[in-house]
Design a protein around this motif. Structure first.
Motif, PDB file in Angstrom:
ATOM      1  N   SER A   9      -0.570   9.973   0.654  1.00 59.15           N
ATOM      2  CA  SER A   9      -1.643   9.094   0.204  1.00 59.15           C
ATOM      3  C   SER A   9      -2.269   9.562  -1.097  1.00 59.15           C
ATOM      4  CB  SER A   9      -2.723   8.999   1.291  1.00 59.15           C
ATOM      5  OG  SER A   9      -3.203  10.287   1.641  1.00 59.15           O
ATOM      6  N   HIS A  11      -9.352  -2.390   5.828  1.00 60.03           N
ATOM      7  CA  HIS A  11      -9.177  -2.501   4.382  1.00 60.03           C
ATOM      8  C   HIS A  11      -7.784  -3.048   4.055  1.00 60.03           C
ATOM      9  CE1 HIS A  11     -12.938  -0.369   3.651  1.00 60.03           C
ATOM     10  NE2 HIS A  11     -12.580   0.467   4.601  1.00 60.03           N
ATOM     11  N   LEU A  12      -6.795  -2.651   4.852  1.00 61.57           N
ATOM     12  CA  LEU A  12      -5.454  -3.193   4.665  1.00 61.57           C
ATOM     13  C   LEU A  12      -5.452  -4.692   4.924  1.00 61.57           C
ATOM     14  CD1 LEU A  12      -2.139  -1.602   5.713  1.00 61.57           C
ATOM     15  CD2 LEU A  12      -2.590  -3.941   6.411  1.00 61.57           C
ATOM     16  N   THR A  26      -6.672  -6.571   2.022  1.00 59.88           N
ATOM     17  CA  THR A  26      -5.664  -6.661   0.973  1.00 59.88           C
ATOM     18  C   THR A  26      -4.717  -7.825   1.244  1.00 59.88           C
ATOM     19  OG1 THR A  26      -5.793  -4.261   0.736  1.00 59.88           O
ATOM     20  CG2 THR A  26      -3.951  -5.360  -0.323  1.00 59.88           C
ATOM     21  N   SER A  49      -2.804   3.468  -7.161  1.00 64.85           N
ATOM     22  CA  SER A  49      -3.626   2.409  -6.583  1.00 64.85           C
ATOM     23  C   SER A  49      -4.981   2.318  -7.276  1.00 64.85           C
ATOM     24  CB  SER A  49      -3.792   2.662  -5.086  1.00 64.85           C
ATOM     25  OG  SER A  49      -4.508   1.618  -4.477  1.00 64.85           O
ATOM     26  N   GLN A  59      -8.995  -2.813  -3.402  1.00 62.19           N
ATOM     27  CA  GLN A  59      -8.789  -1.982  -2.216  1.00 62.19           C
ATOM     28  C   GLN A  59      -7.770  -0.880  -2.511  1.00 62.19           C
ATOM     29  OE1 GLN A  59     -10.582  -2.169   0.417  1.00 62.19           O
ATOM     30  NE2 GLN A  59     -11.606  -4.127   0.036  1.00 62.19           N
ATOM     31  N   GLN A 107      -0.947  -3.192  -4.017  1.00 60.24           N
ATOM     32  CA  GLN A 107      -1.946  -2.484  -3.204  1.00 60.24           C
ATOM     33  C   GLN A 107      -1.553  -2.519  -1.728  1.00 60.24           C
ATOM     34  OE1 GLN A 107      -3.714  -0.612  -4.817  1.00 60.24           O
ATOM     35  NE2 GLN A 107      -5.472  -1.495  -5.868  1.00 60.24           N
ATOM     36  N   VAL A 131      -6.002   2.781  -2.378  1.00 57.45           N
ATOM     37  CA  VAL A 131      -5.715   3.669  -1.248  1.00 57.45           C
ATOM     38  C   VAL A 131      -6.671   4.856  -1.259  1.00 57.45           C
ATOM     39  CG1 VAL A 131      -4.011   5.221  -0.224  1.00 57.45           C
ATOM     40  CG2 VAL A 131      -3.300   2.995  -1.124  1.00 57.45           C
ATOM     41  N   TRP A 147      -0.801   0.642   0.610  1.00 58.22           N
ATOM     42  CA  TRP A 147      -1.530   0.855   1.862  1.00 58.22           C
ATOM     43  C   TRP A 147      -0.562   1.070   3.024  1.00 58.22           C
ATOM     44  CZ3 TRP A 147      -6.133   2.286   3.260  1.00 58.22           C
ATOM     45  CH2 TRP A 147      -7.231   2.070   2.419  1.00 58.22           C
ATOM     46  N   ARG A 148       0.516   0.282   3.068  1.00 50.59           N
ATOM     47  CA  ARG A 148       1.469   0.429   4.172  1.00 50.59           C
ATOM     48  C   ARG A 148       2.152   1.801   4.137  1.00 50.59           C
ATOM     49  NH1 ARG A 148       4.286  -5.611   4.620  1.00 50.59           N
ATOM     50  NH2 ARG A 148       2.552  -6.570   5.789  1.00 50.59           N
ATOM     51  N   THR A 159      -7.669   0.550   8.632  1.00 50.11           N
ATOM     52  CA  THR A 159      -6.908  -0.677   8.889  1.00 50.11           C
ATOM     53  C   THR A 159      -7.620  -1.937   8.411  1.00 50.11           C
ATOM     54  OG1 THR A 159      -5.723   0.305  10.762  1.00 50.11           O
ATOM     55  CG2 THR A 159      -5.851  -2.094  10.693  1.00 50.11           C
TER      56      THR A 159
END
Length: 203
Positions: free
Chosen positions: A103, A29-30, A33, A110, A162, A84, A164, A88-89, A27
């Protein structure tokens, strides 16, 4: 954000859904972003200000081109950060067992975007410097382009790199350098241990 690798026992199988621990771990890292998108948007505003205030009396037509290219680079870098974030989401939804894209599939796209962001950063650097020089270093446009360049580079570091992944830091150049140094230290330590155990070789 952690800079070291995660222990193997904390890493789930890549591409497997329903891994809340992976989602919780990644999280931060998200969030980085998201910060990259905000910084990228500010870079676009600064570059647009550079285009708007570029001296019209200058005979260096290429200066306008460089300034416009700096604006394009700011847009592209921000766009990479946005993609990105979307990736990520989707990955987070997959890891949480919700509807999302695997992923592993997202990771390939990504990762290539993260690689492309380095090229965008290099072009932005050259365009920003060239545009500022053409405008005159004391001009408002030069200051705006300098700010935009710094923000583009920051957006790249925060968001564009960042990609995935279920573990570890992003694939930034400093991270790669640290890994290379760590491997070299391990190799030297192993060689020293052999010498200490067996003694120096024949002279």
């Amino acid at each position: 954000m952690r800079d070291e690798e995660y222990p193997a026992e904390q890493i789930g199988e890549y591409g497997v859904g329903g891994q809340p621990a992976v989602a919780a771990r990644m999280t931060p890292h998200l969030r980085l972003t998201v910060a990259g998108i905000v910084v990228g948007a500010l870079a676009v505003v600064a570059a647009a200000a550079g285009v708007a205030t570029f001296p019209r009396f200058t005979t260096a037509a290429t200066g306008v081109v460089w300034t416009a290219l700096a604006l394009v680079c700011a847009f592209v870098m921000t766009g990479i950060c946005v993609v990105q974030l979307l990736a990520w989401r989707q990955a987070m939804a997959w890891w949480r067992g919700q509807h999302g894209v695997p992923s592993a599939t997202l990771g390939r796209l990504s990762w290539w975007l993260h690689v492309g962001s380095y090229a965008v950063a290099v072009v932005a650097l050259y365009a920003g410097i060239s545009g500022s020089a053409s405008a005159g270093w004391s001009a408002i446009a030069a200051s705006a382009l300098t700010v935009s360049l710094l923000l583009v580079l920051l957006a790249q570091v925060l968001g564009a790199v960042q990609y995935v992944r279920p573990d570890g830091p992003p694939g930034t150049v400093p991270t790669h350098v640290r890994r290379m140094l760590a491997r070299e230290r391990a190799r030297q330590a192993a060689a020293a241990a052999i010498v200490e155990r067996d003694g120096p070789g024949p002279r």
